[in-house]
Scaffold this motif. Structure first.
Motif, PDB file in Angstrom:
ATOM      1  N   VAL A  63       0.824  -1.214   0.000  1.00 56.83           N
ATOM      2  CA  VAL A  63       0.000   0.000   0.000  1.00 56.83           C
ATOM      3  C   VAL A  63       0.858   1.265   0.000  1.00 56.83           C
ATOM      4  CG1 VAL A  63      -2.039  -1.057   1.020  1.00 56.83           C
ATOM      5  CG2 VAL A  63      -0.294  -0.117   2.510  1.00 56.83           C
ATOM      6  N   ARG A  64       2.122   1.151   0.362  1.00 54.13           N
ATOM      7  CA  ARG A  64       3.069   2.266   0.294  1.00 54.13           C
ATOM      8  C   ARG A  64       4.429   1.719  -0.112  1.00 54.13           C
ATOM      9  NH1 ARG A  64       0.188   4.142   4.754  1.00 54.13           N
ATOM     10  NH2 ARG A  64      -0.784   6.133   4.379  1.00 54.13           N
ATOM     11  N   GLY A  65       5.130   2.507  -0.908  1.00 57.33           N
ATOM     12  CA  GLY A  65       6.456   2.117  -1.371  1.00 57.33           C
ATOM     13  C   GLY A  65       6.541   2.267  -2.871  1.00 57.33           C
ATOM     14  N   PRO A  66       7.747   2.288  -3.405  1.00 53.14           N
ATOM     15  CA  PRO A  66       7.910   2.463  -4.846  1.00 53.14           C
ATOM     16  C   PRO A  66       7.315   1.304  -5.637  1.00 53.14           C
ATOM     17  CG  PRO A  66      10.052   2.184  -3.748  1.00 53.14           C
ATOM     18  CD  PRO A  66       9.010   2.172  -2.698  1.00 53.14           C
ATOM     19  N   ALA A  67       6.796   1.622  -6.816  1.00 55.41           N
ATOM     20  CA  ALA A  67       6.217   0.586  -7.687  1.00 55.41           C
ATOM     21  C   ALA A  67       7.304  -0.326  -8.246  1.00 55.41           C
ATOM     22  CB  ALA A  67       5.438   1.233  -8.825  1.00 55.41           C
ATOM     23  N   THR A  68       8.474   0.225  -8.485  1.00 52.67           N
ATOM     24  CA  THR A  68       9.601  -0.578  -8.963  1.00 52.67           C
ATOM     25  C   THR A  68      10.815  -0.268  -8.093  1.00 52.67           C
ATOM     26  OG1 THR A  68      10.282   1.095 -10.564  1.00 52.67           O
ATOM     27  CG2 THR A  68       8.755  -0.613 -11.349  1.00 52.67           C
ATOM     28  N   LEU A  69      11.710  -1.219  -8.039  1.00 55.21           N
ATOM     29  CA  LEU A  69      12.913  -1.077  -7.222  1.00 55.21           C
ATOM     30  C   LEU A  69      14.090  -1.639  -8.013  1.00 55.21           C
ATOM     31  CD1 LEU A  69      13.688  -0.176  -4.331  1.00 55.21           C
ATOM     32  CD2 LEU A  69      13.435  -2.553  -3.645  1.00 55.21           C
ATOM     33  N   PRO A  70      15.096  -0.808  -8.302  1.00 54.48           N
ATOM     34  CA  PRO A  70      16.248  -1.304  -9.064  1.00 54.48           C
ATOM     35  C   PRO A  70      17.006  -2.392  -8.301  1.00 54.48           C
ATOM     36  CG  PRO A  70      16.284   1.105  -8.864  1.00 54.48           C
ATOM     37  CD  PRO A  70      15.202   0.596  -7.966  1.00 54.48           C
ATOM     38  N   ALA A  71      17.765  -3.180  -9.037  1.00 53.09           N
ATOM     39  CA  ALA A  71      18.573  -4.234  -8.425  1.00 53.09           C
ATOM     40  C   ALA A  71      19.497  -3.642  -7.365  1.00 53.09           C
ATOM     41  CB  ALA A  71      19.391  -4.941  -9.502  1.00 53.09           C
ATOM     42  N   HIS A  72      19.630  -4.359  -6.252  1.00 52.76           N
ATOM     43  CA  HIS A  72      20.512  -4.011  -5.135  1.00 52.76           C
ATOM     44  C   HIS A  72      20.088  -2.751  -4.376  1.00 52.76           C
ATOM     45  CE1 HIS A  72      23.020  -7.151  -6.755  1.00 52.76           C
ATOM     46  NE2 HIS A  72      23.065  -6.514  -7.903  1.00 52.76           N
ATOM     47  N   ALA A  73      18.896  -2.227  -4.657  1.00 49.38           N
ATOM     48  CA  ALA A  73      18.397  -1.045  -3.954  1.00 49.38           C
ATOM     49  C   ALA A  73      17.565  -1.482  -2.753  1.00 49.38           C
ATOM     50  CB  ALA A  73      17.552  -0.192  -4.892  1.00 49.38           C
TER      51      ALA A  73
END
Length: 64
Positions: free
Chosen positions: A8-18
Motif C-alpha cells: 500500500v506504500r512504497g515504490p512501484a519498482t525497485l532497481p537491483a541491489h536497492a
C-alpha cells in the motif's frame, strides 16, 4: 505460506541491489502476530520479470 499481501506504500519498482521501505496489507485485512518477543517471521517477495524470490527474516521488536 499465506496468500499474497498488497503493497500500500512504497515504490512501484525497485532497481537491483536497492532498498526501500514498504507498507504491506494482508489479504484479509488482519494478520495475527505471535506475542513472544524475538519471534521470526519470514518475508518472501516474488517478482515476475526477471523471475526472482527474495527472503528476509523479520523479528518483532520487544514491547517497551
Amino acid at each position: 505460506m499465506n496468500q499474497y499481501w498488497t503493497a500500500v506504500r512504497g515504490p512501484a519498482t525497485l532497481p537491483a541491489h536497492a532498498t526501500a521501505r514498504y507498507e504491506l496489507r494482508p489479504p484479509a485485512g488482519r494478520f495475527a502476530l505471535p506475542r513472544r518477543p524475538g519471534v521470526r517471521i519470514r518475508l518472501r517477495a516474488f517478482t515476475a520479470v526477471p523471475q526472482t524470490l527474495s527472503s528476509a527474516d523479520v523479528r518483532l521488536r520487544p514491547s517497551a
